[in-house]
Write an enzyme that holds these catalytic residues in place. Structure first.
Site, PDB file in Angstrom:
ATOM      1  N   ARG A  43       0.819  -1.223   0.000  1.00 31.49           N
ATOM      2  CA  ARG A  43       0.000   0.000   0.000  1.00 31.49           C
ATOM      3  C   ARG A  43       0.846   1.263   0.000  1.00 31.49           C
ATOM      4  O   ARG A  43       0.416   2.298  -0.500  1.00 31.49           O
ATOM      5  CB  ARG A  43      -0.981  -0.016   1.183  1.00 31.49           C
ATOM      6  CG  ARG A  43      -2.184  -0.947   0.974  1.00 31.49           C
ATOM      7  CD  ARG A  43      -3.155  -0.829   2.144  1.00 31.49           C
ATOM      8  NE  ARG A  43      -2.489  -1.148   3.382  1.00 31.49           N
ATOM      9  CZ  ARG A  43      -2.537  -2.333   4.000  1.00 31.49           C
ATOM     10  NH1 ARG A  43      -3.273  -3.305   3.509  1.00 31.49           N
ATOM     11  NH2 ARG A  43      -1.868  -2.541   5.105  1.00 31.49           N
ATOM     12  N   GLU A  46       5.539 -10.028  14.751  1.00 25.74           N
ATOM     13  CA  GLU A  46       5.011 -10.525  16.017  1.00 25.74           C
ATOM     14  C   GLU A  46       5.434 -11.983  16.224  1.00 25.74           C
ATOM     15  O   GLU A  46       5.853 -12.374  17.298  1.00 25.74           O
ATOM     16  CB  GLU A  46       3.488 -10.391  16.030  1.00 25.74           C
ATOM     17  CG  GLU A  46       2.926 -10.425  17.436  1.00 25.74           C
ATOM     18  CD  GLU A  46       1.435 -10.117  17.441  1.00 25.74           C
ATOM     19  OE1 GLU A  46       0.843 -10.167  18.519  1.00 25.74           O
ATOM     20  OE2 GLU A  46       0.857  -9.864  16.358  1.00 25.74           O
TER      21      GLU A  46
END
Lengths: 172, 172
Positions: free
Chosen positions: B58, B95
């Protein structure tokens, strides 16, 4: 400006026997980027494009620029699982196996004038799937634009129902 | 225009407990896209930016638009294996596990003024890695721009050495 001179040919990428047409040097050159943007926008200005659809990921660069220059909205077509809201999806063939493209269901309203954009037209499988998604949302496809068309591959034939446009083409 | 109103909040995407900030409705709205592009470009106009670096995928949308509006070149930072020529690479923590970002070695010349752009600043791991890549090429980082900063996450602290800018922020 001769934009073809700004495209870098990289043999055997991503696999042996393929010449990869690398648009990175063109994008990195500010004059070439302006020239590309101006030529693409000129072609579709006056056609009242409502939405410019870009295909993940390099197509996003061109679609953003074109939407901005044309005063249109920009819509993302992405690989499966990337778009967070309700989607339409379309499977298409890759050389080995299949892939799925998605579009948000609410991204195009029926009757809106749509321009589809990607960097390179090769076999046309990806763009044909993207065009189907737009048609399923009842968008009206005004044009399909590429920076590059590889005319030694069957993409042009596969997309013959659409108004194709490109700035650079390769015959071999 | 209040751009925050054009951002869609999607609970539990991509996983439970996360609110995804979806910029798709903003991009699809032609007035919102123009407003966003104008505000981002205004902030950095007059700073003689040479290269706008966008992060896959994006970030490419915003970087293309900004490079075009600022008269700069546009540079791609991509996930490992996507860039075809010689690259610098930088590993960073996700993560769960690690990922690698790459930039073409010849995409930025020493001393060039660089603006880095992505859509959302969350923990800052991706942007910190992209900034390291630019610094390894001896680019001078003038600013780091986001459409959205999530101020309940540690991204701003992690990028405190840079001139950060965003159009929208969330406190919770």
């Amino acid at each position: 400006m001769n934009l073809k001179k700004k495209i870098r040919n990289i043999p055997d990428f991503p696999q042996k026997g393929i010449i990869f047409r690398d648009i990175a040097p063109l994008l990195e050159d500010k004059e070439a980027l302006q020239d590309m943007a101006r030529k693409l926008a000129e072609k579709f200005r006056g056609q009242k494009i409502d939405k410019v659809v870009g295909i993940d990921a390099r197509g996003f660069i061109l679609a953003g620029i074109l939407a901005d220059r044309l005063g249109a909205g920009m819509v993302m077509v992405r690989k499966k699982g990337k778009l967070p809201s309700k989607t339409e999806s379309e499977e298409f063939d890759l050389e080995y196996g299949k892939a799925v493209l998605e579009i948000h269901k609410d991204s195009i309203q029926p009757g809106e004038k749509v321009l589809l954009v990607d960097d390179v037209l090769a076999t046309g499988g990806t763009m044909a799937a993207a065009a189907k998604l737009v048609e399923r949302l009842k968008g009206k496809i005004i044009g399909v634009a590429f920076l590059i068309i590889l005319d030694y591959l069957p993409g042009r034939e596969r997309l013959k129902d659409y108004n194709l446009f490109s700035l650079v083409s390769y015959q071999k």
